[in-house]
Design an enzyme around this catalytic site. Structure first.
Site, PDB file in Angstrom:
ATOM      1  N   ASP A   1       9.911   3.707 -34.482  1.00  0.00           N
ATOM      2  CA  ASP A   1      11.254   3.833 -35.067  1.00  0.00           C
ATOM      3  C   ASP A   1      12.248   4.073 -33.932  1.00  0.00           C
ATOM      4  O   ASP A   1      11.869   4.527 -32.848  1.00  0.00           O
ATOM      5  CB  ASP A   1      11.321   4.985 -36.083  1.00  0.00           C
ATOM      6  CG  ASP A   1      12.698   5.073 -36.755  1.00  0.00           C
ATOM      7  OD1 ASP A   1      13.265   4.009 -37.086  1.00  0.00           O
ATOM      8  OD2 ASP A   1      13.227   6.182 -36.923  1.00  0.00           O
ATOM      9  N   SER A   2      13.509   3.792 -34.236  1.00  0.00           N
ATOM     10  CA  SER A   2      14.555   4.075 -33.251  1.00  0.00           C
ATOM     11  C   SER A   2      14.647   5.577 -32.968  1.00  0.00           C
ATOM     12  O   SER A   2      15.132   5.977 -31.922  1.00  0.00           O
ATOM     13  CB  SER A   2      15.904   3.582 -33.781  1.00  0.00           C
ATOM     14  OG  SER A   2      16.229   4.284 -34.964  1.00  0.00           O
TER      15      SER A   2
ATOM     16  N   TYR B   1      20.075   2.574 -33.756  1.00  0.00           N
ATOM     17  CA  TYR B   1      20.075   1.116 -33.616  1.00  0.00           C
ATOM     18  C   TYR B   1      21.028   0.467 -34.629  1.00  0.00           C
ATOM     19  O   TYR B   1      21.399  -0.680 -34.488  1.00  0.00           O
ATOM     20  CB  TYR B   1      18.681   0.556 -33.904  1.00  0.00           C
ATOM     21  CG  TYR B   1      17.644   0.673 -32.799  1.00  0.00           C
ATOM     22  CD1 TYR B   1      17.846   1.465 -31.675  1.00  0.00           C
ATOM     23  CD2 TYR B   1      16.456  -0.045 -32.903  1.00  0.00           C
ATOM     24  CE1 TYR B   1      16.862   1.553 -30.692  1.00  0.00           C
ATOM     25  CE2 TYR B   1      15.485   0.030 -31.917  1.00  0.00           C
ATOM     26  CZ  TYR B   1      15.680   0.831 -30.819  1.00  0.00           C
ATOM     27  OH  TYR B   1      14.709   0.902 -29.855  1.00  0.00           O
ATOM     28  N   GLY B   2      21.346   1.224 -35.676  1.00  0.00           N
ATOM     29  CA  GLY B   2      22.015   0.652 -36.847  1.00  0.00           C
ATOM     30  C   GLY B   2      23.330  -0.048 -36.596  1.00  0.00           C
ATOM     31  O   GLY B   2      23.720  -0.931 -37.358  1.00  0.00           O
TER      32      GLY B   2
ATOM     33  N   CYS C   1      11.107   1.150 -39.344  1.00  0.00           N
ATOM     34  CA  CYS C   1      12.560   1.160 -39.171  1.00  0.00           C
ATOM     35  C   CYS C   1      13.099  -0.107 -39.826  1.00  0.00           C
ATOM     36  O   CYS C   1      12.675  -1.217 -39.479  1.00  0.00           O
ATOM     37  CB  CYS C   1      12.872   1.166 -37.680  1.00  0.00           C
ATOM     38  SG  CYS C   1      14.617   1.013 -37.291  1.00  0.00           S
ATOM     39  N   ASN C   2      14.004   0.077 -40.774  1.00  0.00           N
ATOM     40  CA  ASN C   2      14.554  -1.088 -41.472  1.00  0.00           C
ATOM     41  C   ASN C   2      15.408  -1.946 -40.555  1.00  0.00           C
ATOM     42  O   ASN C   2      15.390  -3.168 -40.640  1.00  0.00           O
ATOM     43  CB  ASN C   2      15.409  -0.629 -42.652  1.00  0.00           C
ATOM     44  CG  ASN C   2      14.555  -0.044 -43.755  1.00  0.00           C
ATOM     45  OD1 ASN C   2      14.157  -0.733 -44.669  1.00  0.00           O
ATOM     46  ND2 ASN C   2      14.236   1.234 -43.644  1.00  0.00           N
ATOM     47  N   THR C   3      16.160  -1.288 -39.680  1.00  0.00           N
ATOM     48  CA  THR C   3      17.050  -2.030 -38.800  1.00  0.00           C
ATOM     49  C   THR C   3      16.239  -2.942 -37.881  1.00  0.00           C
ATOM     50  O   THR C   3      16.559  -4.121 -37.711  1.00  0.00           O
ATOM     51  CB  THR C   3      17.910  -1.044 -37.974  1.00  0.00           C
ATOM     52  OG1 THR C   3      18.468  -0.084 -38.872  1.00  0.00           O
ATOM     53  CG2 THR C   3      19.016  -1.755 -37.243  1.00  0.00           C
TER      54      THR C   3
ATOM     55  N   GLU D   1      20.038  12.615 -36.986  1.00  0.00           N
ATOM     56  CA  GLU D   1      19.479  12.737 -35.635  1.00  0.00           C
ATOM     57  C   GLU D   1      20.008  13.990 -34.934  1.00  0.00           C
ATOM     58  O   GLU D   1      19.349  14.560 -34.078  1.00  0.00           O
ATOM     59  CB  GLU D   1      19.819  11.491 -34.803  1.00  0.00           C
ATOM     60  CG  GLU D   1      19.038  10.236 -35.200  1.00  0.00           C
ATOM     61  CD  GLU D   1      17.605  10.200 -34.672  1.00  0.00           C
ATOM     62  OE1 GLU D   1      17.368  10.638 -33.531  1.00  0.00           O
ATOM     63  OE2 GLU D   1      16.710   9.725 -35.399  1.00  0.00           O
TER      64      GLU D   1
ATOM     65  N   CYS E   1      16.547   2.891 -45.365  1.00  0.00           N
ATOM     66  CA  CYS E   1      16.549   3.415 -43.992  1.00  0.00           C
ATOM     67  C   CYS E   1      15.551   4.565 -43.984  1.00  0.00           C
ATOM     68  O   CYS E   1      15.598   5.436 -44.861  1.00  0.00           O
ATOM     69  CB  CYS E   1      17.938   3.913 -43.602  1.00  0.00           C
ATOM     70  SG  CYS E   1      17.951   4.759 -42.001  1.00  0.00           S
ATOM     71  N   THR E   2      14.677   4.560 -42.999  1.00  0.00           N
ATOM     72  CA  THR E   2      13.584   5.548 -43.022  1.00  0.00           C
ATOM     73  C   THR E   2      14.062   6.966 -42.722  1.00  0.00           C
ATOM     74  O   THR E   2      13.306   7.917 -42.878  1.00  0.00           O
ATOM     75  CB  THR E   2      12.468   5.135 -42.044  1.00  0.00           C
ATOM     76  OG1 THR E   2      13.030   4.957 -40.733  1.00  0.00           O
ATOM     77  CG2 THR E   2      11.810   3.855 -42.494  1.00  0.00           C
ATOM     78  N   HIS E   3      15.312   7.112 -42.311  1.00  0.00           N
ATOM     79  CA  HIS E   3      15.870   8.456 -42.134  1.00  0.00           C
ATOM     80  C   HIS E   3      16.284   9.089 -43.471  1.00  0.00           C
ATOM     81  O   HIS E   3      16.375  10.306 -43.586  1.00  0.00           O
ATOM     82  CB  HIS E   3      17.128   8.415 -41.263  1.00  0.00           C
ATOM     83  CG  HIS E   3      16.871   8.272 -39.796  1.00  0.00           C
ATOM     84  ND1 HIS E   3      16.351   7.138 -39.243  1.00  0.00           N
ATOM     85  CD2 HIS E   3      17.085   9.137 -38.776  1.00  0.00           C
ATOM     86  CE1 HIS E   3      16.257   7.305 -37.932  1.00  0.00           C
ATOM     87  NE2 HIS E   3      16.695   8.507 -37.616  1.00  0.00           N
TER      88      HIS E   3
END
Ligand code: DGL
Length: 282
Positions: free
Chosen positions: A17-18, A49-50, A80-82, A165, A199-201
């Site tokens: 993931d980012s 990254y988004g 990570c979706n992005t 983050e 989004c995995t966040h």
């Protein structure tokens, strides 16, 4: 990189993931597949990254995937979706044949789309995601391929990943942005009955988002969906399953400082994390 530089022996499953978001996926994967070995790589030094371009997300993601390959991973999940939206296809089609055609890189969008098709009664699904994922149009395109007659209404939430983050997602400032985006999404289509967290966040915001949704509107997080899809993938591909080592271990790598990773990662996982620093230039 030369193909012969990559080890061919079995190795851990790579989870990329980012930043920290992929930890929400790793956690669910480990619940389903506790006996496997994992290496988690968070590119925290370059997150988010988004809001980055296709070229940059592709370059960064490929660097991280290549490093996981060098460390012995035969299978890498872009948690990570992005990265799944902007880099997965190019890596699968352009890079894997050159790097090692026997390895696999999987994303999170396809399994989510497969699962979400039957969840909406009204066939109006809301998507909350990063700007990059929304701009890529990957969700509406994939949903269109698999399910007939479903509308996807997308809302980009560019502030959410930076807030998470920086561990500011429980602040009043965060509440403002969460409310703003959720209300904007709902106002765009009164028939939405299912909201996808693309989004995995975002699972860290799930309770707050839920509290803003009217009764009858459900929320879909990806962790369990992706984990079950990986179980299914490994059952259907015993050759790959045999190339995954199984000692129940997990290593956490970050491109940022290990102290920063450890303190933030523990918020995601509710446990103390020992991370290792990785320099992608070396
Ligand atoms: N977890 C990533 C995703 O699922 C976050 C992207 C970002 O770095 O902005 O899209």
């Amino acid at each position: 990189m030369k193909q012969e530089a990559l080890p061919s022996s079995p190795g851990p499953i790579g989870i990329f993931d980012s930043g920290y978001g992929g930890l929400t996926i790793l956690e669910k994967i480990r619940t389903e597949l506790p006996g496997y070995d994992y290496i988690y790589l968070g590119d925290n030094a370059r997150t988010p990254y988004g809001t980055r371009s296709f070229e940059v997300v592709y370059k960064f993601t490929l660097e991280c995937v290549t490093r996981l390959f060098e460390m012995g991973c035969q299978l890498v999940v872009l948690a990570c979706n992005t990265a799944s939206a902007k880099a997965l296809r190019s890596i699968q089609q352009r890079d894997l044949p050159l790097l090692d055609p026997n390895r696999r890189v999987l994303g999170v969008i396809r399994p989510t789309v497969e699962a979400v098709g039957t969840m909406s009664q009204t066939k109006h699904i809301g998507l909350l995601a990063t700007l990059g994922t929304v701009q890529s149009n990957s969700y509406p395109l994939e949903i269109d391929k698999l399910h007939e007659g479903i509308s996807v209404i997308s809302e980009a939430c560019p502030m959410w990943v930076p807030l998470i983050e920086n561990n500011e997602h429980n602040s009043e400032g965060a509440d403002y942005f969460i409310r703003k985006n959720v209300e904007h999404l709902l106002a765009a289509d009164g028939l939405i009955d299912t909201v996808m967290l693309g989004c995995t966040h975002y699972p860290l915001l799930a309770d707050k988002i839920k509290s803003l949704l009217p009764e009858g509107v459900s929320i879909v997080s990806q962790g369990e969906i992706v984990a079950k899809s990986l179980v299914d993938y490994l059952q259907r591909h015993p050759d790959m399953d045999n190339r995954c080592t199984k000692n129940g271990s997990v290593r956490y790598l970050t491109t940022e400082s290990v102290e920063k990773f450890a303190s933030s990662a523990s918020i995601f996982l509710n446990q103390v994390i020992q991370a290792e620093h990785i320099d992608l230039d070396k």
